[in-house]
Design a protein around this motif. Structure first.
Motif, PDB file in Angstrom:
ATOM      1  N   UNK A  54      -6.139  62.256   3.501  1.00  0.00           N
ATOM      2  CA  UNK A  54      -5.571  63.361   2.733  1.00  0.00           C
ATOM      3  C   UNK A  54      -4.329  62.946   1.971  1.00  0.00           C
ATOM      4  N   UNK A  55      -3.526  62.143   2.602  1.00  0.00           N
ATOM      5  CA  UNK A  55      -2.232  61.817   2.010  1.00  0.00           C
ATOM      6  C   UNK A  55      -2.346  60.709   0.977  1.00  0.00           C
ATOM      7  N   UNK A  56      -3.155  59.706   1.262  1.00  0.00           N
ATOM      8  CA  UNK A  56      -3.160  58.508   0.426  1.00  0.00           C
ATOM      9  C   UNK A  56      -4.389  58.435  -0.472  1.00  0.00           C
ATOM     10  N   UNK A  57      -5.474  59.059  -0.062  1.00  0.00           N
ATOM     11  CA  UNK A  57      -6.720  59.030  -0.833  1.00  0.00           C
ATOM     12  C   UNK A  57      -7.141  57.597  -1.184  1.00  0.00           C
ATOM     13  N   UNK A  61      -9.436  54.010  -1.245  1.00  0.00           N
ATOM     14  CA  UNK A  61     -10.825  53.663  -1.522  1.00  0.00           C
ATOM     15  C   UNK A  61     -11.509  53.206  -0.239  1.00  0.00           C
ATOM     16  N   UNK A  97     -11.362  63.957  -1.000  1.00  0.00           N
ATOM     17  CA  UNK A  97     -10.901  62.593  -0.718  1.00  0.00           C
ATOM     18  C   UNK A  97     -11.743  61.870   0.328  1.00  0.00           C
ATOM     19  N   UNK A 107       1.844  57.981  -6.626  1.00  0.00           N
ATOM     20  CA  UNK A 107       0.631  57.624  -5.892  1.00  0.00           C
ATOM     21  C   UNK A 107      -0.447  58.651  -6.207  1.00  0.00           C
ATOM     22  N   UNK A 153      -7.546  57.020  -5.181  1.00  0.00           N
ATOM     23  CA  UNK A 153      -8.706  56.523  -5.906  1.00  0.00           C
ATOM     24  C   UNK A 153      -9.418  57.647  -6.645  1.00  0.00           C
ATOM     25  N   UNK A 181      -6.561  62.438  -5.730  1.00  0.00           N
ATOM     26  CA  UNK A 181      -6.228  63.594  -4.907  1.00  0.00           C
ATOM     27  C   UNK A 181      -5.247  63.223  -3.801  1.00  0.00           C
ATOM     28  N   UNK A 182      -4.510  62.152  -3.989  1.00  0.00           N
ATOM     29  CA  UNK A 182      -3.510  61.791  -2.993  1.00  0.00           C
ATOM     30  C   UNK A 182      -2.444  62.879  -2.904  1.00  0.00           C
ATOM     31  N   UNK A 183      -1.754  62.933  -1.792  1.00  0.00           N
ATOM     32  CA  UNK A 183      -0.651  63.870  -1.660  1.00  0.00           C
ATOM     33  C   UNK A 183      -1.033  65.205  -1.048  1.00  0.00           C
ATOM     34  N   UNK A 184      -2.194  65.265  -0.420  1.00  0.00           N
ATOM     35  CA  UNK A 184      -2.585  66.527   0.220  1.00  0.00           C
ATOM     36  C   UNK A 184      -1.900  66.646   1.585  1.00  0.00           C
TER      37      UNK A 184
END
Lengths: 395, 395
Positions: A317-320, A322, A354, B234, B237, B240-243
């Motif tokens: 969730x935070x970094x998404x 690959x 994600x 950030x 990929x 959607x990072x940062x959730x």
DNA sequence: GATCTTTTTTCGAAACTTAGATTATCTTCT
DNA sequence: AGAAGATAATCTAAGTTTCGAAAAAAGATC
């Protein structure tokens, strides 16, 4: 908004040379012609640049390859004997020093046992320095040909020349490993957390290879993670980023050895898993105990998978990223049997978007990769800062 | 290990020009002489480059400054009238379109009310397109002088030309906002999550300014975060990072509207706080209700601080940022009264090392900054991709 | 008005990449 | 066996770019 760096025309050369070298290292052997395609540079530039690198003997020819009726291509590759890298693994029970050539082939190793609860810094530093001499003598390599020494240590490593180390399990608080070693050798030093060097190995030579953005998750007795975006590792302002093990997954939960409560490590760290299952934790035999527990069908295993899934989901969730690579000896043990369950648990606890973009895989390198990864730090430096010609030994 | 980009000598120029422009934007007005010091470029290079920029009228002279007995410096600054940026805020209750010059001075705005539960994409797209025409007409700016349109929308925005939007609260799933707008205007478009554009504003013009690595935390009805390292956000990929709102802080905890359990948002999102306190949530008046709750001494407030602290601590451990900025309307409300408590809670739940390196501050910009931040996306593009000379309108 | 001081511009040199021409080396056809 | 063709690598000339040094510009001071 850090002050951006000015560029001069020579940086172009440096950058292109580094790129060429990197390409040749990972996609080599390749002909000059292949390199024009791979790098996007013109044939002329490739020609002059390979000429330089050849005369510095950083690269060497590696045979020819016929073409359909034309001048045959001569293949080039990085000269594995151009220089050498030393990797050191400082662990609870031993100090191991390994010597690699640039192709990361191990040429020599030596190991010193440590008595438990006897983690004197100076003793360890002496072991390392002695080990360097031993592996070099064994392989018959003069020290001038060593490009650097990478050291993987436990705990948090602060940046700076001193490489201050904070490791509770060793009773170290602000131990200046860097300056201690620098007093005994003039070789370039790279000190980092051992789990992170292991991750570095996995990233460069294991399951992380080729991923643009990845997270390498390391589960042993302790728990950590490396976040890599666009090929660069997230280090943080005081170089302590990636303390994944101490994110809280249960507010007010189990006590962790860090002093906090509800840390992820208190649920999925090897020690914690065994403790939760009520397994007698003799100082040795953890691996066997954990392996046995996994086959026992204990409900603790299922719980562990859930917590691990939550931890991974938080990263997703935070970094998404690959790709997520699960490593560390306990991580590998868990993953071997339970990877599908872990994937499911991660999916259950992360957002669909994600999660769909992330593949969760197991590390390929064993838990012995700490020293390899430490040596990789040297390699990374070699490949990015375009090396000048070696100054030949005087005489 | 993504294929690195080849560099040519013209990239140097581009990069340096962008750097100069950026320096002038943030540290301007400055003389050519100042710029040599600030950028590290030689006086000669600064001279030719400013010459170019002046004749393109991207920068303008801004008066003189006496020197102690020498030729007076002539000050330069970015021409705020070189071009314009439009920012759009698509929210639950309204669509707002604002026009800014390059100095981010608001020149015009227009707002369209939305009936609740009537979030037809095409209607909203029509509002945006109409709004663009209105603000341009109001300010008397021809559309050729607009450098781009930034749009802040709810939900997750997928990258790509279509800018697919997934927003549960609007009932949007894969809505192609990008292509809808592109059908009605030829201006360059930048679509991103509204909370993120607000963070962008905070980063560039608010409390985040000057930080090399920062996390901007946004708490409203939903909860999110932006992670910035070395000035770049950030994205992940699939962008959607940062959730941050959906990381799990209590395994098996409260249900979240995302369908998961124990999400951070289920504890510190504005809606969730009120629900936990048992406050009647009329559709309007949330802000008042929350403000009232904070003064009421309810135990829910203390709990909220703890959960927020845990959430921040997780970021600190994982990212090790230099600065954390708390924003979003609910975040600002919480922070105003409780910042010391929040800091303490974060410290209690994070490792000492990284916590000491992080400063936790409050956002400076109000919750109205969504449109400003969206326009900032245009500005960012302008400052980094070195703009060529404007093609004058034919005639 | 002459001299000093500081800022800005001009000029030539060095470094780098590129496109196109040239040379090298092997295969194939006559 | 020799010429022609094909592909690979190198060489040459041209076009950018930055830099250092010197020259020019513009005002202050005596």
């Amino acid at each position: 908004m850090a002050t951006p760096q000015r560029r001069t025309v020579r940086d172009v050369r440096k950058g292109n040379r580094a790129m060429l070298l990197r390409t040749l290292y990972f996609d080599g052997p390749a002909s000059r012609n292949d390199l024009t395609a791979l790098t996007g540079l013109s044939a002329a530039t490739v020609s002059t640049m390979t000429g330089d690198l050849l005369s510095d003997s950083i690269i060497v020819e590696a045979g020819q390859v016929d073409s359909d009726g034309g001048r045959p291509r001569v293949l080039l590759r990085v000269n594995p004997r151009y220089g050498y890298a030393i990797g050191v693994d400082v662990a609870e029970t031993h100090v191991r020093v390994e010597l690699f050539d640039l192709g990361m082939t191990e040429l020599a190793r030596v190991e010193y046992a440590l008595r438990p609860a006897r983690h004197d810094v100076e003793l360890i530093a002496r072991h390392i320095l002695a080990g360097i001499d031993v592996v070099l003598a064994d392989a018959g390599i003069p020290s001038e040909q060593v490009l650097g020494v990478g050291v993987g240590v436990p705990g948090i490593v602060e940046s700076g020349a001193d490489a201050l180390i904070h490791a509770k399990t060793f009773g170290w608080d602000g131990v200046p490993m860097g300056s201690l070693l620098r007093a005994g050798t003039s070789l370039p030093l790279f000190v980092d957390n051992g789990a992170k060097t292991m991750g570095q190995a996995e990233l460069w030579f294991g399951s992380g290879r080729g991923a643009g953005s990845a997270v390498i998750v390391l589960i042993g007795s302790g728990v950590g993670a490396m976040v890599i975006t666009d090929g660069v590792t997230l280090r943080g302002v005081s170089r302590s980023a990636g303390e994944w093990g101490h994110i809280k997954v249960v507010v007010g939960g189990r006590s962790c050895r860090c002093g906090g409560q509800g840390c992820l490590e208190a649920y999925i760290g090897a020690e914690a898993i065994l403790a939760r299952a009520g397994v007698e934790t003799r100082t040795s035999g953890w691996q066997e105990a954990l392996a046995q527990l996994l086959t026992s069908g204990s409900p603790v295993v299922e719980e562990t998978v859930t917590y691990l899934g939550v931890g991974l989901a938080n990263l997703i969730n935070l970094v998404n990223p690959e790709r997520i690579v699960i490593g560390g000896w306990a991580g590998l043990l868990l993953g071997e049997r339970l990877l599908p369950d872990i994937r499911r648990a991660a999916g259950d606890n992360s957002l669909a978007q994600p999660f769909a973009a992330t593949s969760i895989v197991l590390g390929r390198l064993g838990p012995d990769a700490v020293a390899l990864g430490a040596a990789t730090l040297v390699l990374e430096q070699f490949l990015t800062s375009t090396p000048a010609a070696r100054i030949p030994a005087a005489g």
